[in-house]
Design a protein around this motif. Structure first.
Motif, PDB file in Angstrom:
ATOM      1  N   GLN A  33       0.863  -1.180   0.000  1.00  0.00           N
ATOM      2  CA  GLN A  33       0.000   0.000   0.000  1.00  0.00           C
ATOM      3  C   GLN A  33       0.896   1.226   0.000  1.00  0.00           C
ATOM      4  O   GLN A  33       1.938   1.238   0.671  1.00  0.00           O
ATOM      5  N   PHE A  35       0.745   5.362   0.838  1.00  0.00           N
ATOM      6  CA  PHE A  35      -0.050   6.336   1.562  1.00  0.00           C
ATOM      7  C   PHE A  35       0.550   7.733   1.388  1.00  0.00           C
ATOM      8  O   PHE A  35       1.767   7.898   1.254  1.00  0.00           O
ATOM      9  N   LEU A  43      -3.439   9.213   7.347  1.00  0.00           N
ATOM     10  CA  LEU A  43      -2.880   8.363   6.296  1.00  0.00           C
ATOM     11  C   LEU A  43      -3.959   8.106   5.255  1.00  0.00           C
ATOM     12  O   LEU A  43      -4.976   7.473   5.532  1.00  0.00           O
ATOM     13  N   THR A  45      -4.825   6.347   1.715  1.00  0.00           N
ATOM     14  CA  THR A  45      -4.326   5.339   0.783  1.00  0.00           C
ATOM     15  C   THR A  45      -4.349   5.875  -0.641  1.00  0.00           C
ATOM     16  O   THR A  45      -5.365   6.372  -1.119  1.00  0.00           O
ATOM     17  N   TYR A  48      -3.418   0.313  -3.435  1.00  0.00           N
ATOM     18  CA  TYR A  48      -3.245  -1.028  -2.874  1.00  0.00           C
ATOM     19  C   TYR A  48      -2.977  -1.941  -4.065  1.00  0.00           C
ATOM     20  O   TYR A  48      -3.760  -1.977  -5.008  1.00  0.00           O
ATOM     21  N   PHE A  86       4.399   7.210   2.339  1.00  0.00           N
ATOM     22  CA  PHE A  86       4.874   5.957   2.905  1.00  0.00           C
ATOM     23  C   PHE A  86       4.457   4.792   2.014  1.00  0.00           C
ATOM     24  O   PHE A  86       3.340   4.757   1.502  1.00  0.00           O
ATOM     25  N   MET A  93      -1.486 -12.095   2.819  1.00  0.00           N
ATOM     26  CA  MET A  93      -2.758 -11.397   2.655  1.00  0.00           C
ATOM     27  C   MET A  93      -3.440 -11.278   4.015  1.00  0.00           C
ATOM     28  O   MET A  93      -3.544 -12.261   4.750  1.00  0.00           O
ATOM     29  N   GLY A  94      -3.865 -10.060   4.334  1.00  0.00           N
ATOM     30  CA  GLY A  94      -4.533  -9.835   5.600  1.00  0.00           C
ATOM     31  C   GLY A  94      -3.595  -9.769   6.785  1.00  0.00           C
ATOM     32  O   GLY A  94      -4.032  -9.798   7.938  1.00  0.00           O
ATOM     33  N   LEU A  97       1.097  -4.674   8.289  1.00  0.00           N
ATOM     34  CA  LEU A  97       1.892  -3.878   7.364  1.00  0.00           C
ATOM     35  C   LEU A  97       3.233  -3.532   7.995  1.00  0.00           C
ATOM     36  O   LEU A  97       3.300  -3.207   9.190  1.00  0.00           O
TER      37      LEU A  97
ATOM     38  N   PHE B  33      -6.374  -3.538  13.199  1.00  0.00           N
ATOM     39  CA  PHE B  33      -4.941  -3.427  13.453  1.00  0.00           C
ATOM     40  C   PHE B  33      -4.653  -2.180  14.288  1.00  0.00           C
ATOM     41  O   PHE B  33      -5.309  -1.147  14.115  1.00  0.00           O
ATOM     42  N   TYR B  35      -1.357   0.380  15.223  1.00  0.00           N
ATOM     43  CA  TYR B  35       0.006   0.803  14.931  1.00  0.00           C
ATOM     44  C   TYR B  35       0.280   2.044  15.774  1.00  0.00           C
ATOM     45  O   TYR B  35      -0.640   2.683  16.278  1.00  0.00           O
ATOM     46  N   ARG B  50      -8.615 -10.637  14.232  1.00  0.00           N
ATOM     47  CA  ARG B  50      -9.452 -11.024  13.104  1.00  0.00           C
ATOM     48  C   ARG B  50     -10.688 -11.694  13.672  1.00  0.00           C
ATOM     49  O   ARG B  50     -10.569 -12.626  14.495  1.00  0.00           O
ATOM     50  N   ASP B  97     -10.761  -8.043   4.585  1.00  0.00           N
ATOM     51  CA  ASP B  97     -10.250  -9.414   4.543  1.00  0.00           C
ATOM     52  C   ASP B  97     -11.006 -10.287   3.557  1.00  0.00           C
ATOM     53  O   ASP B  97     -11.436 -11.391   3.878  1.00  0.00           O
ATOM     54  N   TYR B 102      -7.212  -6.890   0.631  1.00  0.00           N
ATOM     55  CA  TYR B 102      -6.935  -6.828   2.062  1.00  0.00           C
ATOM     56  C   TYR B 102      -6.453  -5.424   2.428  1.00  0.00           C
ATOM     57  O   TYR B 102      -5.727  -5.246   3.397  1.00  0.00           O
ATOM     58  N   GLN B 104      -5.936  -1.963   4.004  1.00  0.00           N
ATOM     59  CA  GLN B 104      -6.210  -1.470   5.351  1.00  0.00           C
ATOM     60  C   GLN B 104      -6.599   0.008   5.275  1.00  0.00           C
ATOM     61  O   GLN B 104      -5.947   0.802   4.607  1.00  0.00           O
ATOM     62  N   PHE B 106      -7.212   3.428   7.462  1.00  0.00           N
ATOM     63  CA  PHE B 106      -6.726   3.972   8.722  1.00  0.00           C
ATOM     64  C   PHE B 106      -7.644   5.049   9.286  1.00  0.00           C
ATOM     65  O   PHE B 106      -8.234   5.841   8.539  1.00  0.00           O
TER      66      PHE B 106
END
Lengths: 109, 115
Positions: A33, A35, A43, A45, A48, A86, A93-94, A97, B33, B35, B50, B97, B102, B104, B106
């Protein structure tokens, strides 16, 4: 070495210029990904990719899992492109990061 | 779709106090997730769930940090006895998922400042 090496760390462009960013991965990634982090820290995206190339307006990104790299190309840079970029790879997968160290881009008029 | 929601946006605590950060993932997303981002360490993974089950907490500091996901609509990150080095922006992300993506997504982050 770093699991995700991102270059350059900083980049200064004039409006209208083209340039590219690159991430090299020390291990095989299944997806990447890209960003843009804006001035508020959000962030956003840009892309992807699980493979190949994608384009969106003035931006284009390529991901080569086998060769362990990804690129982001910015065409005709605009002032609003300024910010920190970034890349982040995922080994499965899944999965989580792993982020690069970022490229701080400044576009000047 | 409001996106990933994180509250509070800013939190200031005194050294030794507890901090609880909240995350509401995008509805229908099965993975969450956590971070954190600092100037020195950059963006680093902490933990993820998950279908509400903890999958990988390898990035979590072994002491004082814990995360939970009691239901599909929210997750919490708790830091006990906060220290100045815990100051960071804590980011939550969720993903669908599915086999097709997949990606993500944020949230805006919670900026934690420990005095």
């Amino acid at each position: 070495g770093m699991p995700v090496e991102q270059n350059p760390p900083a980049l200064s462009l004039y409006e209208g210029a083209d340039s590219g960013l690159r991430c090299n991965f020390s291990t095989t990634m299944k997806s990447v990904q890209w960003f843009q982090q804006n001035h508020r820290g959000r962030l956003i995206t840009l892309f992807y990719l699980a493979q190949g190339t994608k384009e969106n307006g003035r931006l284009k990104s390529t991901f080569n899992s086998k060769e362990r790299y990804s690129t982001l190309h910015i065409k005709d840079a605009q002032l609003e492109d300024s910010g920190t970029y970034f890349c982040a790879g995922s080994r499965n997968m899944g999965y989580k990061l792993t982020f690069g160290t970022g490229t701080s881009l400044l576009v000047d008029p | 779709n409001a996106g990933v929601i994180q509250t509070p946006r800013h939190k200031v605590t005194g050294k030794g106090q507890e901090a609880t950060l909240w995350c509401e993932p995008i509805s229908g997303h099965s993975a969450v997730f956590w971070y954190r981002q600092t100037i020195v360490q950059g963006l680093e993974f902490l933990t993820y769930f998950r279908n509400q089950a903890p999958i990988d907490d390898s990035g979590m500091p072994k002491e004082r940090f814990s995360a939970q996901m009691p239901n599909q609509s929210h997750s919490t990150l708790k830091i006990q006895s906060t220290q100045p080095q815990d100051s960071a922006v804590y980011l939550c992300a969720s993903s669908r998922d599915w086999a097709s993506s997949y990606e993500q997504y944020f949230g805006p982050g919670t900026r934690l400042t420990v005095l």
